[in-house]
Design a protein around this motif. Structure first.
Motif, PDB file in Angstrom:
ATOM      1  N   ALA A  20     -53.244  25.795  50.237  1.00 43.78           N
ATOM      2  CA  ALA A  20     -53.759  25.195  49.849  1.00 43.78           C
ATOM      3  C   ALA A  20     -54.406  23.745  50.310  1.00 43.78           C
ATOM      4  O   ALA A  20     -55.482  23.669  50.894  1.00 43.78           O
ATOM      5  CB  ALA A  20     -52.687  23.640  48.139  1.00 43.78           C
ATOM      6  N   VAL A  21     -53.199  23.769  51.441  1.00 43.23           N
ATOM      7  CA  VAL A  21     -53.514  22.384  52.520  1.00 43.23           C
ATOM      8  C   VAL A  21     -54.724  23.500  53.589  1.00 43.23           C
ATOM      9  O   VAL A  21     -55.297  22.349  53.864  1.00 43.23           O
ATOM     10  CB  VAL A  21     -51.886  22.462  53.454  1.00 43.23           C
ATOM     11  CG1 VAL A  21     -52.168  21.408  54.534  1.00 43.23           C
ATOM     12  CG2 VAL A  21     -51.355  21.533  52.736  1.00 43.23           C
ATOM     13  N   VAL A  23     -56.784  25.309  52.886  1.00 47.50           N
ATOM     14  CA  VAL A  23     -57.624  25.334  52.039  1.00 47.50           C
ATOM     15  C   VAL A  23     -58.544  24.068  52.061  1.00 47.50           C
ATOM     16  O   VAL A  23     -59.978  24.050  52.432  1.00 47.50           O
ATOM     17  CB  VAL A  23     -57.921  25.677  50.290  1.00 47.50           C
ATOM     18  CG1 VAL A  23     -59.349  25.309  49.656  1.00 47.50           C
ATOM     19  CG2 VAL A  23     -57.653  26.953  50.880  1.00 47.50           C
ATOM     20  N   LEU A  24     -57.316  22.426  51.953  1.00 51.86           N
ATOM     21  CA  LEU A  24     -58.227  21.411  51.601  1.00 51.86           C
ATOM     22  C   LEU A  24     -58.996  21.085  53.515  1.00 51.86           C
ATOM     23  O   LEU A  24     -59.547  20.853  53.271  1.00 51.86           O
ATOM     24  CB  LEU A  24     -57.055  20.753  51.168  1.00 51.86           C
ATOM     25  CG  LEU A  24     -57.565  19.973  51.640  1.00 51.86           C
ATOM     26  CD1 LEU A  24     -58.256  18.673  50.413  1.00 51.86           C
ATOM     27  CD2 LEU A  24     -55.919  18.507  51.098  1.00 51.86           C
ATOM     28  N   LEU A  25     -57.934  21.378  54.199  1.00 49.73           N
ATOM     29  CA  LEU A  25     -59.028  21.231  55.285  1.00 49.73           C
ATOM     30  C   LEU A  25     -60.083  21.995  55.644  1.00 49.73           C
ATOM     31  O   LEU A  25     -60.800  21.635  56.203  1.00 49.73           O
ATOM     32  CB  LEU A  25     -57.515  22.482  57.188  1.00 49.73           C
ATOM     33  CG  LEU A  25     -55.903  20.824  56.813  1.00 49.73           C
ATOM     34  CD1 LEU A  25     -55.272  21.676  57.636  1.00 49.73           C
ATOM     35  CD2 LEU A  25     -56.814  18.913  57.085  1.00 49.73           C
ATOM     36  N   LEU A  27     -61.986  22.886  53.635  1.00 49.08           N
ATOM     37  CA  LEU A  27     -63.163  21.575  52.684  1.00 49.08           C
ATOM     38  C   LEU A  27     -63.346  20.396  53.521  1.00 49.08           C
ATOM     39  O   LEU A  27     -64.971  20.053  53.590  1.00 49.08           O
ATOM     40  CB  LEU A  27     -62.695  21.810  51.309  1.00 49.08           C
ATOM     41  CG  LEU A  27     -62.384  22.727  50.900  1.00 49.08           C
ATOM     42  CD1 LEU A  27     -61.821  22.039  49.336  1.00 49.08           C
ATOM     43  CD2 LEU A  27     -63.808  23.119  50.556  1.00 49.08           C
ATOM     44  N   CYS A  28     -62.820  20.308  54.155  1.00 52.15           N
ATOM     45  CA  CYS A  28     -62.534  19.163  55.054  1.00 52.15           C
ATOM     46  C   CYS A  28     -63.650  19.203  56.153  1.00 52.15           C
ATOM     47  O   CYS A  28     -64.892  18.588  56.155  1.00 52.15           O
ATOM     48  CB  CYS A  28     -61.733  18.459  54.985  1.00 52.15           C
ATOM     49  SG  CYS A  28     -60.313  17.908  53.690  1.00 52.15           S
TER      50      CYS A  28
END
Length: 177
Positions: A20-21, A23-25, A27-28
């Protein structure tokens, strides 16, 4: 001996959190890349000149070669040592004047950008100084190399910048502000 009480469920949850981290990075990075992209298709060998979102002109190396050319012999000092160059170039002032003679009066600074997104800021007063800011397109009579190793690139050189920190290789755009 150290014993741990980490079960398979804990490792599974840790892997999910790590995924999840990541994927979040991702997306950022995608979001900020989108915000920084100005929509213009930039390519080496063509110089786009704009003010904000307004395109003022576009010049190819062939167009710039038609403007007055000079040879600039210079030594650039860096942490890697000294580099000797004999640039064939055109004054940036002549390039701007070929678009509009009033640009130097309307704007205070220029942001030069390379295909690698390296940017440098040039004050318009530096452009107006004699024998200072140039767009180079050859060194020792040979075309400047593109980022991918081909021929046909441009770079900003600033004679009063002996360390070359603001030289912009692989020049593709000038934004007037």
């Amino acid at each position: 001996m150290v014993e741990t009480n980490v079960g398979k469920g804990d490792l599974f949850n840790l892997n999910k959190l790590l995924a999840a981290v990541i994927v979040l990075l991702f997306l950022c990075i995608a979001f900020f890349s989108f915000l920084n992209h100005d929509g213009a298709v930039l390519k080496e060998g063509t110089l786009v000149i704009k003010a904000g979102e307004t395109g003022l002109g576009s010049l190819s190396i062939a167009d710039i070669r038609k403007l007055p050319a000079v040879e600039k012999k210079m030594t650039v000092h860096s942490g890697l040592g000294n580099t000797e160059s004999d640039f064939t170039c055109t004054p940036l002032l002549a390039v701007l004047n070929s678009i509009d003679q009033d640009l130097t009066q309307k704007y205070k600074k220029i942001i030069a950008k390379g295909i690698d997104n390296y940017t440098s800021v040039i004050d318009m007063s530096e452009v107006l100084q004699p024998d200072n800011v140039y767009i180079a397109y050859a060194d020792f009579g040979k075309p400047l190399k593109t980022k991918t190793g081909g021929e046909g690139s441009m770079k900003i050189i600033i004679c009063n910048d002996e360390f070359g920190q603001r030289f912009t290789n692989w020049l593709v755009s000038l934004e007037l502000q």
